[in-house]
Scaffold this motif. Sequence first.
Motif, PDB file in Angstrom:
ATOM      1  N   CYS A  52      68.172 -37.210 -16.723  1.00  0.00           N
ATOM      2  CA  CYS A  52      66.932 -36.761 -16.075  1.00  0.00           C
ATOM      3  C   CYS A  52      65.732 -37.262 -16.864  1.00  0.00           C
ATOM      4  O   CYS A  52      64.738 -37.696 -16.302  1.00  0.00           O
ATOM      5  N   TYR A  84      63.119 -31.542 -16.717  1.00  0.00           N
ATOM      6  CA  TYR A  84      62.895 -30.159 -16.277  1.00  0.00           C
ATOM      7  C   TYR A  84      64.119 -29.310 -16.581  1.00  0.00           C
ATOM      8  O   TYR A  84      65.245 -29.713 -16.277  1.00  0.00           O
ATOM      9  N   GLN A  85      63.894 -28.120 -17.146  1.00  0.00           N
ATOM     10  CA  GLN A  85      65.005 -27.237 -17.490  1.00  0.00           C
ATOM     11  C   GLN A  85      65.638 -26.665 -16.219  1.00  0.00           C
ATOM     12  O   GLN A  85      64.931 -26.367 -15.252  1.00  0.00           O
ATOM     13  N   LEU A 141      64.183 -23.711 -14.226  1.00  0.00           N
ATOM     14  CA  LEU A 141      62.957 -23.801 -13.438  1.00  0.00           C
ATOM     15  C   LEU A 141      63.217 -23.765 -11.938  1.00  0.00           C
ATOM     16  O   LEU A 141      62.288 -23.707 -11.139  1.00  0.00           O
ATOM     17  N   ILE A 162      59.793 -28.132  -8.091  1.00  0.00           N
ATOM     18  CA  ILE A 162      59.425 -27.020  -8.956  1.00  0.00           C
ATOM     19  C   ILE A 162      57.994 -26.587  -8.652  1.00  0.00           C
ATOM     20  O   ILE A 162      57.664 -25.405  -8.702  1.00  0.00           O
ATOM     21  N   THR A 163      57.163 -27.557  -8.273  1.00  0.00           N
ATOM     22  CA  THR A 163      55.760 -27.247  -7.976  1.00  0.00           C
ATOM     23  C   THR A 163      55.606 -26.458  -6.673  1.00  0.00           C
ATOM     24  O   THR A 163      54.507 -26.027  -6.343  1.00  0.00           O
ATOM     25  N   SER A 199      53.284 -31.979 -11.730  1.00  0.00           N
ATOM     26  CA  SER A 199      54.662 -32.377 -12.065  1.00  0.00           C
ATOM     27  C   SER A 199      54.834 -32.750 -13.531  1.00  0.00           C
ATOM     28  O   SER A 199      55.941 -32.725 -14.048  1.00  0.00           O
ATOM     29  N   CYS A 201      54.672 -31.536 -16.529  1.00  0.00           N
ATOM     30  CA  CYS A 201      54.573 -30.302 -17.318  1.00  0.00           C
ATOM     31  C   CYS A 201      54.039 -30.564 -18.717  1.00  0.00           C
ATOM     32  O   CYS A 201      53.131 -29.894 -19.199  1.00  0.00           O
ATOM     33  N   ALA A 256      56.638 -27.711 -23.856  1.00  0.00           N
ATOM     34  CA  ALA A 256      57.455 -27.730 -22.636  1.00  0.00           C
ATOM     35  C   ALA A 256      58.898 -28.140 -22.911  1.00  0.00           C
ATOM     36  O   ALA A 256      59.836 -27.623 -22.308  1.00  0.00           O
TER      37      ALA A 256
END
Lengths: 132, 186
Positions: free
Chosen positions: B52, B59-60, B63, B129-130, B157, B159, B166
């Motif tokens: 990723c 991104y975790q 999220l 996520i947003t 996006s 972060c 983050a």
Amino acid sequence: MKRFTAMMMVLGLIAAVPAMASPASDTLLAQYKSEGASKPDASKGKKDWTREEVVDGEKMSCATCHGSDFSKSGKHHRTGKVIEPMSPKVNAERLTDVKKIEKWFKRNCKDAWGRECTAQEKADFLTFLLAQ
Amino acid sequence: MHNKMKSMILLAALLGATGAAQAEESVWTWLGSIWRQNEVNAVSNAAWQEECGSCHFAYQPGLLPTQSWDKLLDAKALEDHFGENAELDADTLKEVQAFAQENAADKSWYKRARKIAKATENGEAPLRITEVRYIKRKHNEIPEKMIKGNKDVKSLSYCDACHTQAKKGVFDEDTVRIPNYPDWED
């Protein structure tokens, strides 16, 4: 004199070998050959690097994200994420992992040209990049 | 007799608890973290980080809820991942899917992940996520010029453009630094 000629020949041979060949690139070049590629052509790889195709309304080539100065990092056209330099001289990790090279050829050819690259195109690219 | 019985039960309970805790290592990671009140679980999987993180901020899993990850991390869906080809080989895909399923918002102990789980439990699972209501609301008060109109941010996006921690899964206000707006305070 004979000895000198022999030495020059050996030196010439060494120079002819791509500067940064790695076990990974050797494996892949052999694989591409077995898949029907003829002798790799670095100059074709160089030309293809900037060959643009329109994918989803956007003009794309390898250079769109990687740039054309291989000693410098590139930038992903959408996410802006920094892409480490392509030159194996600057970036020792580059082109040393068979799985990685194949993964990115697959993804990036589809992203930039809308199709997978042929064995010949990949052999040309790889040979071109190894010499950077 | 009674006392002996009691201590036996206590011992058994203790042993049981330790056993469960060993099986759930994440619980201890969570307890040991000073961020446990608020944050999301950091990425602890190398394949996830690599696959990723080579194209965008990794991104975790916390999220988004499981349902979202299931949609995103589908072999076919990854061929067109927001317009990019993000195909994975079968083994890597399995590993990444498993990591998402184990750590998605609705599986997580972390408080912020729990809030995301709550915000997404009804209706269709979001792909972005947003689009999570909770995350949208949290960013409502920030003027557009500081995100979209900010050349060093550009979008919600990214972060890590403002959330300096983050990468560790820490998104609290104290760790926010908006580029070009040094004086911004919540």
